[in-house]
Motif scaffolding. Structure first.
Motif, PDB file in Angstrom:
ATOM      1  N   PRO A 199     127.651  48.003  61.417  1.00  0.00           N
ATOM      2  CA  PRO A 199     126.272  47.659  61.068  1.00  0.00           C
ATOM      3  C   PRO A 199     126.175  46.308  60.366  1.00  0.00           C
ATOM      4  N   ASN A 200     127.237  45.887  59.696  1.00  0.00           N
ATOM      5  CA  ASN A 200     127.212  44.595  59.028  1.00  0.00           C
ATOM      6  C   ASN A 200     128.461  43.827  59.443  1.00  0.00           C
ATOM      7  N   LEU A 242     134.757  56.362  48.672  1.00  0.00           N
ATOM      8  CA  LEU A 242     133.605  55.682  48.085  1.00  0.00           C
ATOM      9  C   LEU A 242     133.306  56.270  46.705  1.00  0.00           C
ATOM     10  N   LYS A 260     118.869  38.397  58.731  1.00  0.00           N
ATOM     11  CA  LYS A 260     117.779  39.377  58.758  1.00  0.00           C
ATOM     12  C   LYS A 260     117.958  40.572  57.816  1.00  0.00           C
ATOM     13  N   HIS A 261     119.152  40.686  57.233  1.00  0.00           N
ATOM     14  CA  HIS A 261     119.406  41.902  56.463  1.00  0.00           C
ATOM     15  C   HIS A 261     119.078  41.786  54.988  1.00  0.00           C
ATOM     16  N   ARG A 277     118.071  46.355  46.278  1.00  0.00           N
ATOM     17  CA  ARG A 277     119.477  46.692  46.082  1.00  0.00           C
ATOM     18  C   ARG A 277     119.872  46.531  44.631  1.00  0.00           C
ATOM     19  N   MET A 299     125.734  57.785  47.089  1.00  0.00           N
ATOM     20  CA  MET A 299     126.750  57.224  47.975  1.00  0.00           C
ATOM     21  C   MET A 299     126.139  56.162  48.901  1.00  0.00           C
ATOM     22  N   ASN A 300     124.908  56.419  49.381  1.00  0.00           N
ATOM     23  CA  ASN A 300     124.232  55.420  50.221  1.00  0.00           C
ATOM     24  C   ASN A 300     124.032  54.125  49.446  1.00  0.00           C
ATOM     25  N   GLN A 302     127.307  52.384  48.865  1.00  0.00           N
ATOM     26  CA  GLN A 302     127.792  51.723  50.078  1.00  0.00           C
ATOM     27  C   GLN A 302     127.099  50.377  50.262  1.00  0.00           C
ATOM     28  N   ARG A 303     125.762  50.375  50.047  1.00  0.00           N
ATOM     29  CA  ARG A 303     124.997  49.131  50.223  1.00  0.00           C
ATOM     30  C   ARG A 303     125.424  48.085  49.199  1.00  0.00           C
ATOM     31  N   GLU A 312     128.830  46.701  49.990  1.00  0.00           N
ATOM     32  CA  GLU A 312     128.749  45.862  51.182  1.00  0.00           C
ATOM     33  C   GLU A 312     128.536  44.404  50.763  1.00  0.00           C
ATOM     34  N   GLU A 322     124.573  57.729  58.493  1.00  0.00           N
ATOM     35  CA  GLU A 322     125.616  57.667  57.474  1.00  0.00           C
ATOM     36  C   GLU A 322     125.294  56.530  56.527  1.00  0.00           C
ATOM     37  N   PHE A 323     125.122  56.839  55.280  1.00  0.00           N
ATOM     38  CA  PHE A 323     124.873  55.834  54.254  1.00  0.00           C
ATOM     39  C   PHE A 323     123.709  54.910  54.623  1.00  0.00           C
ATOM     40  N   GLY A 324     122.680  55.472  55.201  1.00  0.00           N
ATOM     41  CA  GLY A 324     121.516  54.661  55.521  1.00  0.00           C
ATOM     42  C   GLY A 324     121.665  53.826  56.782  1.00  0.00           C
ATOM     43  N   ASN A 325     122.779  53.972  57.493  1.00  0.00           N
ATOM     44  CA  ASN A 325     122.942  53.314  58.789  1.00  0.00           C
ATOM     45  C   ASN A 325     122.843  54.381  59.868  1.00  0.00           C
ATOM     46  N   PHE A 369     123.842  55.624  63.752  1.00  0.00           N
ATOM     47  CA  PHE A 369     124.787  55.408  64.838  1.00  0.00           C
ATOM     48  C   PHE A 369     124.339  56.215  66.046  1.00  0.00           C
ATOM     49  N   SER A 389     124.363  50.554  66.820  1.00  0.00           N
ATOM     50  CA  SER A 389     124.152  50.870  65.407  1.00  0.00           C
ATOM     51  C   SER A 389     122.881  50.205  64.908  1.00  0.00           C
ATOM     52  N   MET A 390     122.204  50.901  64.012  1.00  0.00           N
ATOM     53  CA  MET A 390     120.995  50.331  63.406  1.00  0.00           C
ATOM     54  C   MET A 390     121.154  50.345  61.907  1.00  0.00           C
ATOM     55  N   ARG A 391     120.560  49.383  61.255  1.00  0.00           N
ATOM     56  CA  ARG A 391     120.715  49.337  59.792  1.00  0.00           C
ATOM     57  C   ARG A 391     119.686  50.213  59.079  1.00  0.00           C
ATOM     58  N   VAL A 401     121.704  46.300  65.449  1.00  0.00           N
ATOM     59  CA  VAL A 401     122.162  45.268  64.512  1.00  0.00           C
ATOM     60  C   VAL A 401     122.247  43.878  65.147  1.00  0.00           C
TER      61      VAL A 401
END
Lengths: 748, 190
Positions: free
Chosen positions: A154-155, A170, A280-281, A288, A473-474, A477-478, A481, B126-129, B131, B144-146, B165
């Motif tokens: 995703p990133n 985590l 874009k993120h 955050r 945890m979400n 994770q962010r 990241e 998962e964790f706001g992402n 799949f 995958s999407m954010r 993404v």
């Protein structure tokens, strides 16, 4: 540049492709790129293979380790003029130009655009028999997918797959923030243990001891009410003291942990390159820093301790019940699966409705915000009624969401307490029967009833803790990241010390692209002498600001070099480089604080006299003095909003004070009236003296003092010379000058 | 019929009370829309497999863009030359001959390559992402999407477009029929 080695650049073809190529007698493969899309727009496996003389496109699939060909095409470089990529909405194509005719050679999806852009560059190099550079050979783009599950990351800057990431790892990392406060945490834990123990004692004391001993005429302790009350008092006081102590220590630990996380996160964000912020993120970076850190705090300060306490309580209750009357214990725990089922099924639904209400609420807020801040526009266009309609619709949606949430809440919570009451009835029923038959004392029965009331609360809490845990945890994770993100523009490890830059700038063969294969600057060459003033002119989007962004290393060049005093800027420390480059931009950003603090932003150690001198030189002193709080005026509050021209002069004062060797003026006088422009222009003339200056301006008259003018046109340097020289060649500059004169005449 | 049409009165004259336009809007070529009609533009397939256009003044590679790409797929098409300068606008593709429409559609489908999701094989948060593993009209695909807040686009016909993404898009026509397991996190965004 290196000799073209035997290494295959970009993607390494698998064995089945290599043996297929061997069968076709194709050798000397220099580069290969794997695409995920065929020419008909279907997902599949396509290989673009570049040899020394030809490009081959292989479409098909591998079966049992053998390549099953569906299509094979070859193109000789001799027939192609150049290669480029064309990117669309979700996909792109590799194009070859054959005799002025564009040929679509291969398609790819968005994720592969950067790779194919680079592949097209390599094809052009092979075609022109140029050598690959070291960067070409080191280009890597294959780590886009998680090797375990095959999902795209995703990133892309953070090659961790959240899908395959171990929650435990985590959790451990979140908890590692607590390690530095291990003694305090230990104290809280002991406190929790003691509180839980006291909690378990309570029903024993106020039910069993009271009814079976103090109020039982057959007991030896019959009538000892005072010691009984004193014991209860001692229990409650200790419990109260422990709670206060735990709360105090817990609050300070969690605040410290959040302080640490926020600081680490903010510091990491400051180190990241500008490209990260343009991606874009980053729209929710503010969230955050604040909300995500808050989520972690809630979990650590409230969730974790209560979870542990409730776990101890439940185990304790179970142990006590089992030791007294195992049968009754089973009866108490009978409705638990039902309760867990209700919590598990209804609570997520309830949460969804809550979230829905929140979303509708924020929609209403944004409509109110739009209407209030844009009131002038609403009134000017007479759109009051339509604004009311817009609000009414959103308001109705919110009403419906509220009703839904309310109804679910009205159903769920009574249902839970009903089940709990049923559980209580079981105990009364079975226990009452036993008490009546004399096989159980009244005290034991009442203590059981007490425990029943203590079972369901923790149970509900523990199920909910899992939600908190997920949120935490979400958030973690962010946050990680960003903390783990590597800046694109890296500072040299052993930079050349440059405490006193003289100001000579050399731009050599510089090519730069923000997006793959779409160069914004193409092969730029420019030598700027120490103390020279250069005026950059050209149409919007020609690449003028990009040149200044590269000099300050906000971005790194893709090809070529930029040197300051003959040292590559990649080898100069950020503090030396940026500390000696001053910028005055069109959109001046002033930080919250006083005017004096803003002027001294780049040099906080400046004296008051220096600040005033800088403001005087910037023609800012007089307007500052008209404000009641003078240099101590807080910017942005109590109607202290500065006009564009005033802000601009503060930023000039800021630049004067920082005393840069190189000065960049990017549209510094745009969007101000003529009188203000004169004042700014005057200030700028004082500022540029003795400094290498690069000034960008659309209003060509503002560049009359420039030593040389450089015309940038579609990413290349089209004309260089003095105003008179450029006027005489009657090129692009002449055209722009003529157009501006005409525009001025129309205005007059 | 002239391909040039400005902001003049509509055919049949202005409605009563509005006979005289209050202000003349046309101030030259920038405000006048050039409408392309079958008689003044012809599309053809180039030898290179791309779309070409031939008008009175231009003959070469054409680039087609949807002006309202989400809700008007076959109307308001901006036709641009190889340097992306606009040649004109097609108000409605339907007035062109079938073979021309097919050529245009081929090009548009390439530019707006948005496969339709036919089945959700796997959808996991998962964790706001998010799949996804889906079957689409273009084959099976993992993406995958954010976050859903910024990456679900609603079409007026009720369909949704998911943006992954990389910015690639996937359409789900009937969400309630197709989304399957994904409904549990998708439906609050519907």
């Amino acid at each position: 540049m290196t000799e073209n080695s035997n290494k295959v650049c970009i993607d390494s073809p698998p064995e089945y492709i290599l043996s297929y190529l061997e069968d076709k007698n194709i050798s000397r493969v220099f580069a290969a790129a794997l695409s995920d899309m065929d020419a008909d727009g279907r997902y599949g496996e396509v290989w673009a293979i570049a040899t020394d003389k030809q490009l081959h496109i292989l479409t098909g699939k591998s079966e049992l380790g053998v390549w099953q060909e569906e299509m094979f095409a070859s193109y000789a470089y001799d027939e192609v003029k150049r290669f480029y990529i064309d990117t669309f909405i979700s996909s792109g194509i590799l194009v070859g130009v054959f005799d002025e005719l564009d040929f679509e050679l291969c398609a790819f999806s968005n994720g592969n655009a950067r790779k194919f852009g680079h592949f097209a560059n390599l094809l052009n190099k092979l075609k022109n028999k140029e050598l690959f550079s070291l960067e070409d050979e080191e280009f890597k783009d294959e780590d886009l997918f998680c090797p375990v599950c095959g999902s795209p990351y995703p990133n892309r800057g953070h090659k961790i797959c959240p899908k395959c990431m171990k929650r435990g790892a985590l959790f451990k990392r979140v908890m590692s923030y607590g390690v530095r406060y291990k003694f305090e945490i230990m104290a809280v834990f002991l406190g929790i243990l003691a509180t839980a123990g006291l909690g378990l004692l309570r029903p024993q004391l106020n039910s069993r001891v009271l009814f079976d001993h103090v109020l039982n005429p057959n007991s030896q302790r019959y009538g000892q009410l005072v010691p009984f009350i004193l014991s209860i008092l001692a229990l409650e006081t200790t419990s109260f003291a422990l709670n206060v102590l735990n709360g105090r220590i817990g609050a300070s630990i969690s605040a410290k942990i959040v302080y640490d996380i926020k600081l680490e996160l903010f510091s990491a964000m400051q180190k990241l390159s500008l490209s990260f912020y343009n991606s874009k993120h980053t729209g929710n970076l503010m969230t955050r820093v604040n909300n995500d850190a808050q989520d972690i705090q809630y979990f650590i300060s409230d969730g974790m301790p209560h979870f542990i306490m409730n776990l101890i309580m439940l185990s304790g209750i179970l142990a006590i019940m089992l030791s007294f009357y195992p049968l009754l214990a089973v009866v108490v725990f009978m409705p638990i699966p039902l309760i867990i089922y209700v919590i598990k099924t209804v609570v997520p639904k309830f949460r969804k409705y809550k979230w829905n209400t929140w979303a509708k609420n924020s929609r209403i807020n944004s409509i109110i915000n739009d209407a209030l801040t844009g009131m002038r526009v609403v009134k000017a266009f007479g759109r009051e009624k339509s604004e009311i309609n817009r609000f009414e619709k959103a308001n109705y949606d919110l009403y419906r969401a509220n009703v839904k949430e309310g109804r679910t809440a009205a159903k769920t919570f009574p249902m839970l307490s009903y089940i709990m009451t049923l559980g209580g009835l079981f105990v009364w029923g079975v226990g009452g029967f036993k008490a009546a038959s004399g096989s159980m004392t009244l005290g034991v029965l009442l203590s059981f009833v007490g425990y029943v009331s203590m079972v369901y609360g923790p149970l509900d809490f523990m199920v909910r803790t899992f939600d908190w845990y997920t949120n935490c945890m979400n958030s973690a994770q962010r946050i990680f990241e960003i903390i783990d993100q590597k800046p694109e523009v890296k500072e040299a490890e052993n930079p050349v010390p440059m405490p006193n830059i003289k100001g000579k700038i050399s731009i050599r063969n510089v090519t730069f692209e923000y997006e793959p294969n779409k160069p914004v600057l193409h092969n730029i060459n420019l030598e700027i002498a120490e103390g020279e003033m250069i005026g950059l002119v050209g149409h919007s989007g020609a690449g003028k600001s990009t040149i200044t962004n590269l000099i300050t290393r906000l971005y790194d060049v893709n090809e070529g070099d930029i040197l300051i005093d003959d040292v590559n800027i990649k080898n100069i420390a950020f503090s030396d480089l940026r500390g000696q480059i001053g910028m005055v931009l069109q959109d001046t950003f002033l930080f919250s604080g006083t005017i004096a603090e803003n002027i001294a932003y780049a040099r906080p150690d400046a004296t008051r006299d220096e600040i005033i001198s800088a403001a005087r030189l910037a023609n800012a002193h007089d307007f500052i003095m008209r404000m009641p709080d003078g240099y101590e005026t807080m910017i942005g509050i109590r109607k202290n909003n500065l006009s564009g021209g005033e802000k601009q002069r503060i930023s000039i004062a800021r630049a004067i004070l920082s005393n840069p060797k190189i000065l960049i003026l990017d549209e510094a006088t745009a969007s101000v009236d003529t009188e203000t422009e004169r004042l700014i222009q005057e200030a700028l003339e004082r500022l540029v003296k003795g400094r290498t200056t690069i000034a960008i301006a659309h209003r060509l008259s503002t560049l009359r003092n420039a030593d040389r003018l450089v015309v940038v046109e579609r990413g290349t340097i089209a004309e260089v010379g003095t105003h008179e020289e450029l006027e005489s060649i009657k090129g692009i500059y002449y055209g722009m000058l003529k157009m501006q004169k005409e525009a001025l005449r129309v205005r007059e | 019929m002239s391909p040039q049409r400005g902001f003049g009165p509509p055919p049949g004259g202005m409605p009563p009370g509005m006979e005289k336009p209050r202000r003349k809007m046309g101030i030259g070529k920038f405000t006048d829309i050039v409408y392309l009609l079958p008689e003044n533009i012809t599309f053809y397939k180039t030898k290179g497999g791309l779309i070409g256009a031939k008008t009175k003044d231009y003959d070469g590679r054409a680039n087609l863009f949807r002006i309202f790409p989400l809700n008007l797929e076959n109307k308001y098409i901006s036709v641009r030359d190889k340097d992306l300068t606009e040649l004109g606008i097609i108000e409605d593709m339907e007035i062109f001959p079938q073979e021309q429409i097919e050529l245009m559609n081929d090009e548009l489908n390439k530019r707006y390559f948005i496969p339709k999701i036919t089945k959700v094989i796997e959808a996991k948060e998962e964790f706001g992402n998010y799949f996804w593993n889906v079957e689409t009209t273009a084959g099976e695909r993992k993406f995958s999407m954010r976050d859903l807040a910024n990456n679900v686009i609603h079409k007026k016909n009720g369909a949704i477009v998911l943006v992954d993404v990389d910015g690639s898009r996937y359409e789900m026509e009937d969400v309630y029929k197709t989304a399957g397991k994904a409904l549990k996190f998708l439906d609050i965004w519907l």
